[in-house]
Design a protein around this motif. Structure first.
Motif, short mmCIF file in Angstrom:
data_model
loop_
_atom_site.label_atom_id
_atom_site.label_comp_id
_atom_site.label_asym_id
_atom_site.label_seq_id
_atom_site.Cartn_x
_atom_site.Cartn_y
_atom_site.Cartn_z
N THR A 175 0.81 -1.22 0.00
CA THR A 175 0.00 0.00 0.00
C THR A 175 0.84 1.27 0.00
O THR A 175 0.32 2.36 -0.14
N SER A 176 2.15 1.11 0.16
CA SER A 176 2.98 2.30 0.43
C SER A 176 3.09 3.27 -0.73
O SER A 176 3.32 4.46 -0.52
N ALA A 177 2.95 2.77 -1.97
CA ALA A 177 3.08 3.68 -3.10
C ALA A 177 1.74 4.29 -3.50
O ALA A 177 1.65 5.03 -4.46
N LEU A 178 0.70 3.98 -2.74
CA LEU A 178 -0.64 4.45 -3.11
C LEU A 178 -1.04 5.64 -2.23
O LEU A 178 -0.59 5.75 -1.10
N ASP A 179 -1.92 6.50 -2.74
CA ASP A 179 -2.35 7.57 -1.85
C ASP A 179 -3.42 7.05 -0.88
O ASP A 179 -3.99 5.97 -1.07
N VAL A 180 -3.65 7.84 0.17
CA VAL A 180 -4.31 7.29 1.35
C VAL A 180 -5.68 6.66 1.08
O VAL A 180 -5.99 5.58 1.58
N THR A 181 -6.50 7.32 0.25
CA THR A 181 -7.83 6.76 0.00
C THR A 181 -7.73 5.42 -0.71
O THR A 181 -8.48 4.49 -0.43
N VAL A 182 -6.77 5.34 -1.64
CA VAL A 182 -6.58 4.09 -2.37
C VAL A 182 -6.00 3.03 -1.45
O VAL A 182 -6.35 1.84 -1.55
N GLN A 183 -5.15 3.47 -0.52
CA GLN A 183 -4.58 2.55 0.48
C GLN A 183 -5.69 1.82 1.22
O GLN A 183 -5.65 0.61 1.39
N ARG A 184 -6.68 2.58 1.64
CA ARG A 184 -7.80 2.02 2.39
C ARG A 184 -8.51 0.93 1.58
O ARG A 184 -8.79 -0.15 2.07
N CYS A 199 -6.40 -17.88 1.55
CA CYS A 199 -4.94 -17.91 1.49
C CYS A 199 -4.36 -17.12 2.66
O CYS A 199 -4.97 -16.20 3.17
N ALA A 200 -3.17 -17.53 3.06
CA ALA A 200 -2.48 -16.80 4.12
C ALA A 200 -1.76 -15.60 3.50
O ALA A 200 -1.50 -15.58 2.30
N LEU A 201 -1.47 -14.64 4.36
CA LEU A 201 -0.85 -13.41 3.85
C LEU A 201 0.32 -13.04 4.76
O LEU A 201 0.15 -12.94 5.98
N LEU A 202 1.49 -12.91 4.16
CA LEU A 202 2.63 -12.38 4.92
C LEU A 202 2.88 -10.97 4.40
O LEU A 202 3.29 -10.77 3.27
N LEU A 203 2.57 -10.01 5.27
CA LEU A 203 2.50 -8.62 4.84
C LEU A 203 3.63 -7.84 5.51
O LEU A 203 3.86 -7.97 6.71
N VAL A 204 4.30 -7.04 4.72
CA VAL A 204 5.39 -6.24 5.25
C VAL A 204 5.07 -4.78 5.02
O VAL A 204 4.63 -4.40 3.94
N SER A 205 5.23 -3.96 6.06
CA SER A 205 4.96 -2.54 5.88
C SER A 205 5.72 -1.72 6.90
O SER A 205 6.04 -2.21 7.99
N HIS A 206 5.98 -0.47 6.58
CA HIS A 206 6.56 0.41 7.59
C HIS A 206 5.43 1.13 8.34
O HIS A 206 5.67 1.86 9.28
N ASN A 207 4.22 0.88 7.86
CA ASN A 207 3.06 1.60 8.38
C ASN A 207 2.34 0.75 9.42
O ASN A 207 1.65 -0.22 9.09
N PHE A 208 2.48 1.10 10.69
CA PHE A 208 1.89 0.31 11.76
C PHE A 208 0.36 0.32 11.66
O PHE A 208 -0.32 -0.65 12.00
N GLY A 209 -0.17 1.40 11.14
CA GLY A 209 -1.62 1.50 10.97
C GLY A 209 -2.14 0.40 10.07
O GLY A 209 -3.14 -0.26 10.38
N VAL A 210 -1.46 0.18 8.96
CA VAL A 210 -1.88 -0.85 8.01
C VAL A 210 -1.81 -2.23 8.66
O VAL A 210 -2.74 -3.04 8.59
N ILE A 211 -0.70 -2.48 9.37
CA ILE A 211 -0.51 -3.77 10.03
C ILE A 211 -1.59 -3.98 11.10
O ILE A 211 -2.20 -5.05 11.19
#
Lengths: 256, 314
Positions: A175-184, A199-211
């Motif tokens: 989601t990091s390259a997307l603007d906030v509304t699209v992130q949502r 399916c399982a998801l292994l998600l990596v982000s610098h954004n704690f909100g997303v996690i």
């Protein structure tokens, strides 16, 4: 399903990831947070062995569905990549082949794993994209990556990842390259994908909100080590490591 | 589409006109009287009256623009004038040399492509392997050597020592083996290095990781996707090499006595054979303009980003 044990990854003798233990259960969403350079991207990339030049797993095991991925030959690894384990990247347009239309990309993705007609691939792509709420799938199929907007390209990338029914999807900053509304929208989409396909998801982000929004289980990476690992609630409300505490307090207060 | 086509055609004609005029002026201003040169060929120093008469007969006494336009009018009819030296038609002189130069240019570019692409791909696939390092140093050696040295060594080994080919130009296709080998040797060395750089740049792009993550084998990614994405710079280089060769591989043609365009050009310059020089320059201009036009077209065929962006600006 995925079990990483004591993993160590080096870039030209420089240790980037050290002593990482984590596991992903079937249907679970695991989120890894950390600042840039903490080794979280390296961690997910090492699962499917697509580290950039100079990088390699120097120690530990990556166990996936009864296979030890670190000892697989290239050919056996190719059978896993894109089939059982799919990947979504931060920059969808840059990670798609620029001279292939989306139509051709779907065909290529399916075709490497099983026999398939061009028309069949197109139909699969079309129905997947319709499921993911993409409008005018025919127009998208005839487009090149550079003709799509960022958000659209990322949804197409999700569709391409799901094409062979993976058991695990790796998402490197999806989601990091997307603007906030699209992130949502992207977050909702990925959650829906999990619920629908299991399916399982292994998600990596610098954004704690997303996690925090998405993950069932959370890991925090700091300087190449996994300093925090547990259920989301435990990590969020009872962090063990000072760094996690600081990270949580650094989340901007935004009402979702 | 038609708009851009018309614009391009006008620009093309204007460029050609400018080039023809410039060459004509340069030839006109350069020292040495063609009439005198023509007459000196007989061996006797001509008298001033005879020179004056010959100048008139050759049309050299008319003003520059008149001479230029009469020359240009001839060109449009396919008549490039007559060689001062041999009395032959210039178009005939160039026409005779053309198939030889075309043979050399085509076979050189074709063989170079066939040699350089697979080797460069292997170098990228096995970067820093022994193979890669051997290729790197060998090509480095050939690139830093002038082509005539390679030519002379080849001539010595194959013709003088092994007697596989004669030193004098061979009959038929055999005569092309040595000049083409020399050109291919030095050209493919350069191309292996260039293509290795182009391929390895592409190889480090994000889309490669994206394709590998889909389960596509590294071999297929390299041979199919990386190669396809490298075509634009490769075709630019090959097109320019082809143009250079079509204008005549002067040194190699002279070493191996191939009467191609380059050979004709050298002879003409040494003898101040203006009509032939002008014909040669015009030929050069046409070749470069035509090939660059074709290169431009292939860009938009290969790359949708170029094709579609052009469409937007229309």
């Amino acid at each position: 399903m995925l079990k990483i044990h004591n993993l160590e990854v080096c870039y030209d003798k420089h240790i980037t990831v050290q002593n990482v233990n984590l596991s992903v259960q079937a249907g679970e969403i695991v989120g890894i947070v950390g600042e840039s350079g903490s080794g979280k991207s390296t961690l997910v990339r090492s699962v499917v062995d697509i580290l950039p030049k100079g990088g390699c797993v120097t120690n530990g095991c990556i166990h996936f569905c009864g296979k030890e991925l670190t000892t697989l030959k290239d050919k056996q690894m190719n059978a896993v990549r894109g089939k059982d384990i799919a990947m979504i990247f931060q920059h969808p347009q840059l990670t798609m082949e620029p001279l292939m239309t989306i139509d051709q990309a779907f065909y290529e993705c399916i075709h490497v794993h099983r026999k398939c007609e061009r028309r069949e691939a197109r139909e699969i792509g079309k129905s997947l994209m319709t499921d993911l709420g993409l409008e005018k799938p025919d127009r998208i199929l005839n487009s090149y990556p550079f003709e799509l907007s960022g958000g659209m390209a990322q949804r197409v990338a999700v569709a391409l990842a799901l094409v062979n029914g993976p058991k695990l999807v790796l998402a490197d900053e999806p989601t990091s390259a997307l603007d906030v509304t699209v992130q949502r929208k992207m977050i909702d989409l990925l959650l829906r994908v999990r619920d629908k396909t299991g399916c399982a998801l292994l998600l990596v982000s610098h954004n704690f909100g997303v996690i925090a929004k998405m993950a069932d289980r959370v890991g925090v990476m700091y300087r190449g080590k996994l300093v925090e690992w547990g259920l989301k609630e435990e990590v969020l409300y009872r962090p063990q490591h000072g760094y996690t505490d600081r990270l949580i307090r650094a989340i901007p207060k935004i009402q979702w | 589409m038609s708009n851009i086509f018309i614009k391009r055609t006008i620009a093309l004609i204007a460029t050609l006109l400018a080039i023809t005029f410039l060459t004509f002026v340069v030839s006109y201003l350069s020292p040495g009287d063609p009439a005198e040169i023509k007459l000196s060929k007989t061996g006797m120093p001509p008298s001033p009256e005879v020179i004056e008469e010959t100048r008139k007969a050759m049309g050299l006494d008319r003003p520059l623009p008149v001479q230029y336009f009469s020359w240009l009018k001839g060109i449009l009819k396919g008549d490039m004038g007559v060689s001062h030296r041999t009395g032959q038609n210039v178009s005939a002189v160039l026409g005779k040399a053309f198939p030889k130069t075309l043979t050399i240019a085509l076979s050189t570019v074709l063989l170079t492509t066939l040699i350089a692409i697979p080797i460069a791909l292997l170098c990228v696939r096995y970067t820093d392997s022994l193979f890669d390092r051997v290729i790197q140093s060998t090509t480095y050696m050939f690139v830093s050597m002038p082509s005539f040295i390679v030519g002379l060594v080849l001539l010595y080994v194959l013709a003088v020592r092994l007697h596989w080919f004669s030193v004098t130009p061979g009959q038929g296709l055999k005569g092309y083996v040595m000049p083409v080998s020399v050109l291919v040797l030095s050209m493919s060395s350069w191309y292996i290095r260039q293509m290795r750089t182009i391929f390895s740049n592409q190889w480090s792009m994000d889309y490669v990781a994206g394709l590998i993550a889909k389960g596509i084998s590294k071999r297929r990614v390299l041979h199919r996707h990386v190669l396809k994405n490298s075509l634009v710079p490769i075709i630019t280089l090959l097109g320019n090499s082809f143009a250079t060769l079509m204008v005549g591989a002067t040194i190699v043609e002279n070493i191996f006595s191939v009467p191609g365009i380059g050979h004709v050009a050298i002879e003409a310059v040494l003898n101040r054979d203006y009509p032939v020089i002008q014909g040669f320059v015009l030929w050069t201009a046409i070749i470069y303009i035509l090939i660059n036009f074709l290169i431009d077209r292939t860009y938009s065929v290969i790359d949708p980003r170029i094709r579609l962006r052009k469409g937007e600006t229309l």
